[in-house]
Write a protein that holds these residues in place. Structure first.
Motif, PDB file in Angstrom:
ATOM      1  N   GLY A  51      42.959  42.537  41.076  1.00 57.53           N
ATOM      2  CA  GLY A  51      42.130  41.865  40.063  1.00 57.53           C
ATOM      3  C   GLY A  51      42.965  41.301  38.930  1.00 57.53           C
ATOM      4  N   GLU A  52      43.960  42.054  38.484  1.00 51.76           N
ATOM      5  CA  GLU A  52      44.810  41.585  37.381  1.00 51.76           C
ATOM      6  C   GLU A  52      46.047  40.847  37.911  1.00 51.76           C
ATOM      7  OE1 GLU A  52      44.799  41.058  34.331  1.00 51.76           O
ATOM      8  OE2 GLU A  52      46.917  40.918  33.829  1.00 51.76           O
ATOM      9  N   ALA A  53      46.808  41.528  38.768  1.00 56.97           N
ATOM     10  CA  ALA A  53      48.125  40.994  39.129  1.00 56.97           C
ATOM     11  C   ALA A  53      48.038  39.715  39.964  1.00 56.97           C
ATOM     12  CB  ALA A  53      48.922  42.059  39.881  1.00 56.97           C
ATOM     13  N   THR A  54      47.049  39.631  40.842  1.00 56.27           N
ATOM     14  CA  THR A  54      46.989  38.490  41.758  1.00 56.27           C
ATOM     15  C   THR A  54      45.941  37.462  41.342  1.00 56.27           C
ATOM     16  OG1 THR A  54      47.846  39.822  43.574  1.00 56.27           O
ATOM     17  CG2 THR A  54      46.593  37.877  44.195  1.00 56.27           C
ATOM     18  N   LEU A  55      44.777  37.926  40.862  1.00 56.28           N
ATOM     19  CA  LEU A  55      43.708  36.970  40.535  1.00 56.28           C
ATOM     20  C   LEU A  55      43.808  36.408  39.125  1.00 56.28           C
ATOM     21  CD1 LEU A  55      40.155  38.093  41.722  1.00 56.28           C
ATOM     22  CD2 LEU A  55      41.530  36.158  42.509  1.00 56.28           C
ATOM     23  N   THR A  56      44.105  37.278  38.156  1.00 58.58           N
ATOM     24  CA  THR A  56      44.064  36.808  36.758  1.00 58.58           C
ATOM     25  C   THR A  56      45.310  36.006  36.408  1.00 58.58           C
ATOM     26  OG1 THR A  56      42.717  38.742  36.233  1.00 58.58           O
ATOM     27  CG2 THR A  56      43.597  37.547  34.368  1.00 58.58           C
ATOM     28  N   PHE A  57      46.418  36.296  37.097  1.00 59.20           N
ATOM     29  CA  PHE A  57      47.658  35.580  36.778  1.00 59.20           C
ATOM     30  C   PHE A  57      47.491  34.042  36.825  1.00 59.20           C
ATOM     31  CE2 PHE A  57      51.274  33.425  38.830  1.00 59.20           C
ATOM     32  CZ  PHE A  57      52.019  33.225  37.683  1.00 59.20           C
ATOM     33  N   ALA A  76      40.440  36.003  49.606  1.00 54.09           N
ATOM     34  CA  ALA A  76      40.589  37.403  50.048  1.00 54.09           C
ATOM     35  C   ALA A  76      39.354  38.214  49.658  1.00 54.09           C
ATOM     36  CB  ALA A  76      41.843  38.014  49.428  1.00 54.09           C
ATOM     37  N   ILE A  77      38.782  37.908  48.511  1.00 50.61           N
ATOM     38  CA  ILE A  77      37.567  38.633  48.065  1.00 50.61           C
ATOM     39  C   ILE A  77      36.406  38.245  48.971  1.00 50.61           C
ATOM     40  CG2 ILE A  77      35.991  39.077  46.122  1.00 50.61           C
ATOM     41  CD1 ILE A  77      38.808  39.856  45.465  1.00 50.61           C
ATOM     42  N   ASP A  78      36.309  36.958  49.239  1.00 50.86           N
ATOM     43  CA  ASP A  78      35.234  36.477  50.110  1.00 50.86           C
ATOM     44  C   ASP A  78      35.285  37.211  51.455  1.00 50.86           C
ATOM     45  OD1 ASP A  78      33.300  33.964  49.894  1.00 50.86           O
ATOM     46  OD2 ASP A  78      33.890  34.260  51.982  1.00 50.86           O
ATOM     47  N   ALA A  79      36.479  37.330  52.014  1.00 44.71           N
ATOM     48  CA  ALA A  79      36.634  37.997  53.317  1.00 44.71           C
ATOM     49  C   ALA A  79      36.235  39.471  53.214  1.00 44.71           C
ATOM     50  CB  ALA A  79      38.078  37.860  53.799  1.00 44.71           C
ATOM     51  N   ALA A  80      36.591  40.123  52.114  1.00 51.11           N
ATOM     52  CA  ALA A  80      36.274  41.558  51.953  1.00 51.11           C
ATOM     53  C   ALA A  80      34.766  41.779  51.855  1.00 51.11           C
ATOM     54  CB  ALA A  80      36.959  42.106  50.707  1.00 51.11           C
ATOM     55  N   LEU A  81      34.050  40.760  51.368  1.00 53.60           N
ATOM     56  CA  LEU A  81      32.605  40.926  51.141  1.00 53.60           C
ATOM     57  C   LEU A  81      31.761  40.571  52.366  1.00 53.60           C
ATOM     58  CD1 LEU A  81      32.414  39.411  47.529  1.00 53.60           C
ATOM     59  CD2 LEU A  81      32.337  41.839  48.147  1.00 53.60           C
ATOM     60  N   VAL A  82      32.416  40.153  53.452  1.00 51.95           N
ATOM     61  CA  VAL A  82      31.662  39.795  54.664  1.00 51.95           C
ATOM     62  C   VAL A  82      30.884  41.002  55.188  1.00 51.95           C
ATOM     63  CG1 VAL A  82      31.905  39.154  57.110  1.00 51.95           C
ATOM     64  CG2 VAL A  82      33.156  37.883  55.358  1.00 51.95           C
ATOM     65  N   SER A  83      31.530  42.183  55.131  1.00 58.95           N
ATOM     66  CA  SER A  83      30.928  43.344  55.775  1.00 58.95           C
ATOM     67  C   SER A  83      30.390  44.391  54.801  1.00 58.95           C
ATOM     68  CB  SER A  83      31.968  44.003  56.686  1.00 58.95           C
ATOM     69  OG  SER A  83      33.115  44.303  55.916  1.00 58.95           O
ATOM     70  N   GLN A  84      30.534  44.159  53.490  1.00 60.78           N
ATOM     71  CA  GLN A  84      30.038  45.158  52.521  1.00 60.78           C
ATOM     72  C   GLN A  84      29.734  44.486  51.182  1.00 60.78           C
ATOM     73  OE1 GLN A  84      33.060  48.152  51.787  1.00 60.78           O
ATOM     74  NE2 GLN A  84      34.714  46.668  51.931  1.00 60.78           N
TER      75      GLN A  84
END
Ligand code: GSH
Length: 220
Positions: free
Chosen positions: A99-105, A140-148
């Motif tokens: 959330g911080e290191a990869t997305l907010t940067f 990557a977030i979109d993919a993680a939310l496919v199943s949950q």
């Protein structure tokens, strides 16, 4: 008593939201943005000049995702934390720091070169490149939310707070209209939470009481 130094809608919103989800008492000290320029006395408390700064007894922390991890671990047990014995422990830590290191940067570069720098130093190429980079990482977030419904462990955790703040910041940067439908649903779901709403109300109330106007990130 925990003390949190905060600028409205800055990264310090992550620990503020976490404190509200935990129902933990705290003192919120509001600062104008950027504190380095508008509240130079703050440099005595945090020479970096950044928010958050969280003080809890002898503990002093300045990294927003790490503070969320500290709060839910130190003041648990809570479902906001994923324990080392749970299968999703690694995924939880990864998303929490993602959330911080990869997305907010990449967002900070968009913010700086679209909004914060004086007109003559703004840079549309940087803004375009890092906006594209942000959306590539959001996949990557979109993919993680496919199943949950949440990024890990099948429940709302501090990792969703960390990522949720990045989505709030994207909205402030007028990027939310470009979210995928799945991310739009997730973001609406997160911001509809009572804990999120209480955090927004707390920063507004503290801003009025302490005479600190809200941060303006819209183009001027
Ligand atoms: N990695 C740190 C970054 C902290 C940070 O840069 N905070 C910004 C607010 S979102 C700030 O205080 N900027 C003011 C400045 O750099 O002078 C975190 O996650 O807390």
């Amino acid at each position: 008593m925990i003390t949190l130094y905060h600028c409205s809608r800055a990264r310090s919103f992550r620990p503020l939201w976490t404190l509200e989800e935990l129902g933990r008492p705290y003192e919120l000290k509001m600062l104008p943005f950027p504190p380095r320029v508008l509240a130079p006395d703050y440099l005595q408390s945090n020479p970096l000049g950044t928010v958050p700064l969280m003080l809890d007894g002898e503990t002093r922390m300045t990294e927003s995702a790490a503070i969320c991890q500290y709060l839910v671990t130190r003041y648990g047990p809570t479902a906001l934390a994923v324990g080392p014995q749970e299968p999703a422990y690694g995924a939880y830590l990864n998303w929490l720091h993602f959330g911080e290191a990869t997305l907010t940067f990449p967002q900070t570069l968009v913010l700086r070169y679209a909004r914060l720098e004086p007109q003559e130093r703004r840079n549309p190429q940087v803004v375009e490149d890092y906006t594209r980079w942000f959306f590539a990482r959001l996949r990557a977030i979109d993919a993680a939310l496919v199943s949950q419904p949440y990024v890990c462990a099948g429940r709302f955790t501090a990792a969703d707070i960390s990522i949720g703040f990045a989505l709030v910041l994207a909205d402030q940067l007028d990027l939310s209209a470009r979210f995928s439908p799945r991310i739009t649903d997730y973001w609406r779901h997160l911001t509809a939470r009572e804990g999120f709403r209480r955090a927004v109300a707390a920063e507004e109330r503290a801003g009025v009481e302490q005479h600190v106007p809200p941060t303006v990130l819209k183009p001027i």
